[in-house]
Design an enzyme around this catalytic site. Structure first.
Site, short mmCIF file in Angstrom:
data_model
loop_
_atom_site.label_atom_id
_atom_site.label_comp_id
_atom_site.label_asym_id
_atom_site.label_seq_id
_atom_site.Cartn_x
_atom_site.Cartn_y
_atom_site.Cartn_z
N GLU A 157 0.81 -1.22 0.00
CA GLU A 157 0.00 0.00 0.00
C GLU A 157 0.85 1.28 0.00
O GLU A 157 0.50 2.27 0.63
CB GLU A 157 -0.96 -0.01 1.20
CG GLU A 157 -1.94 -1.16 1.17
CD GLU A 157 -2.90 -1.16 2.34
OE1 GLU A 157 -4.07 -1.53 2.14
OE2 GLU A 157 -2.48 -0.79 3.46
N GLU A 227 -6.78 -6.87 -2.08
CA GLU A 227 -7.51 -6.92 -0.80
C GLU A 227 -8.97 -6.56 -1.08
O GLU A 227 -9.28 -5.41 -1.37
CB GLU A 227 -6.93 -5.95 0.24
CG GLU A 227 -5.59 -6.37 0.81
CD GLU A 227 -5.13 -5.45 1.94
OE1 GLU A 227 -5.97 -4.68 2.45
OE2 GLU A 227 -3.94 -5.51 2.29
#
Length: 907
Positions: A157, A227
């Site tokens: 991320e 995700e």
């Protein structure tokens, strides 16, 4: 053994696959639970496991590496391979995961030269040491080496941070570090990319938007949801995170399929537990600290039990598997002629004559839509309000045999030599099914009602209600045997697929199933009135419906052995004296610190104390008496009632509530750091903001366009230092001077900002861009640098002396309760799970046989705490530390609601 890819999908060992991955973290459960959790993922149709590797788990103290027992991540990967599950490995070094410090070890924060997640040599030297340990474990288990690791992620991320040349250099360094250490399977990233890696997207909604962004960045790469947030984490004092319902989970998954993704990683599939002090902290306010449970409202709950979401995940996984060959090669279509009932919309993906329609409802209740296809036939489609129903059109299920169907196709495969279609619809629904064939269709069993067979016998149409009992229709087409099995929603939830050397088998009618280490299939006895259906080779299998579905379990009893009062008196043998220091500086990773200071008070009774740097909740004691619990931190101002003209003792009992796991400001201290001051002042800055002639209170809902500049004034009198703490914009001006908040992004909101260099005596003006409201806190704390409170002592609270008490009275200070209990005697016919209910307790921690179970706090939303059966001994010691010294009369052990279900060996 290879992994390849094109823009459509990944190809593993020459086979095109839809990656259906379950996010499961080995470090959030005992090793003894790994197998059952992984088996449950496989039984739900998952073909892959997604796991982080937590640096702080493996190097809890500098240079002390641990890869044994529950931390044996290599054994976890080996077990995945044994069970036929591929692995997406995510070694970090940053993992987020609502895990303490985002996976970094606590001691790394003592390295003054380290700048986290940057291209700086001191930091990367430590990362290289970590990579030297963790990457070989992953490398040796790649699919190219006979293992099952198919993808490895670079960082995590990173796109949420500022993108610049230094950031790109950092990501390239990590990428090269993986390659140099022997990673040869494809590299991936999520939210932010690096050259040479395939980027994925993390989200719950807006699948189309994320797909378009990935397509724009990497048009020739497969698209995967790295995700897909099945639920959400919980933090102390908030509501339970149950807003992502099973119905929404189904809709969002269908949106992912509609957009064209070729892989989904269900984050989390099983969340587990933040044992010890490993629950993290996240941005948004000063006190968003994770609860001990990481249940995540995931498909498989914290106790490894199937849920309503598990049933959804299993149904959709089976559906994907049944049509994956078509799904992975279908393209989104723009101009297919179709007519649809008003109030509904439809989008399609197609390949040749095959097509899947996603019919979405804009209605307020469940209704039937009518979809008239280009061939002129009209299909009724039942859609719940706001939901999506998939419709298959002319799916080729066998050579020259095509299926059109408005319900879920769970199975499309040979079972015991018969091509079997299992078709499921919700309770109370009907299915419209059409089979077209190049040769005549022969019925080999009793024909169902509401069936039509064309004159040439090449088209069969069914309009069938789904009953509690499965309905079976047997056919023969060109000498090939087919069977259609229609099941309702309950039966679909209790449908299980097993693939093995003896072929594919299905068991329908059992609420839960498992496979033992020896390969025995276990089934929970059904509590429902419908029967069971076994398909395939089930030699010696039994369907024990005549047995009671429940077994009586004796609840284990806690025996209170002792209650000890913890003395808030620092021991000279274990104390540091000086300016307050944080946890890392005191080399206390987790737990509590006690800060103590004696000072002389003049004639007044009330005085204000300012703590400019505090990052955890803390309890205040004045002269040994509990004063207050401070939740909002960053900086704090305390009003204390003191004894006039005497020496007063101020004590602060601070619990490390978890380090930031997601923020541009990783590496915050824990506890209290630096000087504390007397005689400060605090002002709530949420009120009196001016927008033209309008006065606003940011603690209320305000009708202001984001980006609008607001202004207000404040007064400084007799103070030379000031802190602004709370929810503020990154664009801030004080007395005409712009304040640069390095690394700040407006959606992080919470910040603690020293504005001393910008203030002046008297009237001050502040301007700030409006972002959102209401906000919980925006506070101005001012003080004078000459009023420092000196003479502090600091001690690890675990080393405080304690003494037994006879008649406990709640609220007199912290206590330790010690209990004994025996291991529960459970028959083999149950899969028992034990939890601790802490009714009436305040805040503290729990230990089981010396192992830290985690923090607790009576403000919710967590009420029960998992006690792993694998950690029990014949006689067990339970310790509860309670900050307020509350009675433990309401504390009890209970089994979870599934513990009494009877299990049997099925085959």
């Amino acid at each position: 053994m290879t992994v390849n890819y094109d823009k459509r999908s990944y190809t593993i060992n020459g086979q095109q696959v839809f990656l259906n991955s379950a996010a499961i973290h080995y470090f959030r459960m005992p090793r003894e639970e790994w197998r059952e959790v992984l088996v449950k993922a496989k039984l739900a149709g998952m073909n892959c496991i997604d796991t982080y590797f937590a640096w702080n788990v493996h190097e809890p103290e500098e240079g002390e590496w641990s890869f044994e027992g529950d931390k044996d991540c290599g054994a976890f990967l080996d077990l995945c391979a044994e069970l036929g599950l591929w692995v997406i490995a995510r070694p970090g070094p940053f993992i987020c995961a609502e895990w303490d410090f985002g996976g970094f070890p606590w001691w790394l924060n003592n390295k003054q030269e380290v700048a986290f997640r940057t291209h700086s040599k001191p930091y990367l030297d430590y990362v290289d040491r970590y990579f030297d340990k963790i990457i070989p474990i992953i490398r040796d288990r790649q699919i190219t080496q006979g293992g099952s690791v198919i993808l490895v992620q670079v960082e995590n991320e990173y796109g949420y941070l500022e993108a610049d040349e230094a950031a790109a250099s950092y990501m390239k360094y990590l990428r090269d570090g993986l390659l140099q250490r022997g990673i040869e399977v494809p590299l991936i990233t999520c939210v932010g990319g690096v050259e040479g890696a395939i980027e994925g997207a993390n989200f719950w909604s807006n699948a189309d938007q994320h797909y378009e962004e990935l397509e724009r960045k990497q048009p020739d790469m497969p698209k995967i949801v790295t995700e897909f947030w099945t639920g959400w984490f919980e933090h102390w004092g908030a509501q339970a995170a149950t807003q992502k319902t099973a119905g929404l989970y189904e809709k969002r998954t269908l949106e992912v399929l509609r957009a064209g993704y070729s892989g989904i990683s269900h984050y989390m599939f099983y969340g587990g537990t933040n044992f010890g002090g490993y629950g993290g902290r996240t941005v948004g306010a000063s006190d968003i600290f994770m609860v001990t449970s990481y249940d995540y409202d995931a498909p498989l709950n914290e106790y490894e039990r199937v849920t309503e979401k598990y049933a959804v995940a299993k149904k959709l996984s089976y559906y994907i598997q049944a049509i994956s060959g078509f799904l992975l090669n279908a393209e989104e279509e723009q101009s297919v002629p179709v007519r649809l009932s008003e109030g509904f919309t439809a989008r399609s993906r197609g390949r040749g004559r095959e097509r899947i329609w996603f019919v979405e409802s804009g209605k307020q209740e469940r209704e039937n839509a009518y979809l008239t296809l280009s061939r002129g036939n009209t299909v009724p489609v039942t859609v719940k309000p706001g939901a999506i129903t998939p419709v298959l059109e002319q799916l080729e299920i066998s050579q020259e045999v095509f299926l059109t169907c408005n319900s879920y196709l769970l199975a499309n495969e040979a079972i015991a030599g018969v091509h079997t279609l299992i078709i499921a619809a919700d309770n109370g629904n009907r299915s419209w099914i059409e089979i077209e064939a190049g040769q005549p269709i022969e019925l080999t069993g009793q024909p169902p009602q509401l069936m039509k067979l064309s004159g040439d016998r090449k088209q069969l149409t069914l309009d069938s209600f789904h009953f509690s009992e499965p309905q079976v229709l047997s056919l023969s087409i060109g000498g090939k045997l087919f069977q259609l099995i229609l099941v309702n929603g309950d039966m679909a939830d209790s449908a299980w697929r097993f693939a093995g050397p003896s072929g594919t088998r299905w068991a329908l009618g059992y609420p839960d199933m498992d496979v033992t280490r020896e390969g025995q299939i276990m089934a929970a006895v059904s509590r429902r009135e419908h029967g069971v259906l076994l398909l395939g080779n089930w030699e010696n299998a039994t369907a024990p419906l005549d047995e009671s579905p429940y077994v009586h379990l004796e609840k284990p009893e806690l025996s209170l052995v002792a209650t000890s009062s913890v003395a808030l008196a620092p021991s000279e043998d274990h104390v540091y004296s000086g300016v307050p220091l944080d946890f890392s500086s005191m080399e206390v990773p987790y737990g509590y610190l006690l800060y103590t200071c004696d000072f002389e008070q003049g004639p007044g009774e009330v005085r204000t104390v300012v703590i400019p740097k505090v990052q955890d909740t803390f309890r205040v004691y004045v002269n040994g008496e509990a004063s207050q619990l401070v939740r909002q931190v960053g900086a704090s101002s305390l009003e204390l009632k003191l004894k006039p003209n005497e020496t007063n003792r101020l004590q602060l009992l601070v619990q490390n509530m978890g380090r930031l796991n997601f923020s541009p400001f990783l590496g915050e201290f824990k506890g209290i750091q630096g000087p504390v001051f007397l005689d400060g002042n605090s002002v709530d800055m949420r009120d009196q903001w001016q927008h033209g002639a309008q006065s606003l209170h940011l603690g209320q809902v305000c009708s202001v366009e984001p980006g609008t500049v607001l202004q207000r004034t404040f007064t400084i009198q007799g103070q030379d230092r000031a802190i602004l703490v709370g929810a503020m914009s990154g664009e801030l001006t004080i007395n005409g001077q712009a304040i640069d908040i390095t690394g700040y992004k407006d959606w992080f909101m919470f910040h603690t900002l020293d504005i001393s260099a910008y203030i002046r005596e008297g009237l001050n003006t502040i301007e700030m861009k409006y972002i959102k409201s209401p906000i919980d806190r925006l506070e101005l704390i001012s003080y004078h640098s000459q009023n420092e409170l000196n003479g502090w002592s600091i001690q690890d609270a675990n080393l405080l002396e304690h003494s037994a008490v006879q008649d406990q009275q709640s609220g007199n200070g912290p206590v330790r309760h010690s209990f004994h209990f025996n291991r529960p005697e459970c028959p083999e016919a149950v899969h028992a799970r034990l939890k601790l209910r802490l009714t009436g307790m305040s805040k503290g921690y729990v230990k089981l046989n010396g192992t830290d179970i985690g923090r607790y706090w009576g403000i919710g939303p967590q009420e029960d705490y998992k006690l792993p059966m694998a950690w029990l001994k014949e006689t067990n010691v339970l310790e509860i530390f309670d900050e307020e010294g509350r009675s433990a009369a309401g504390v009890k052990l209970i089994f979870d609601e599934h513990s009494s279900m009877r299990w049997v060996t099925l085959g």
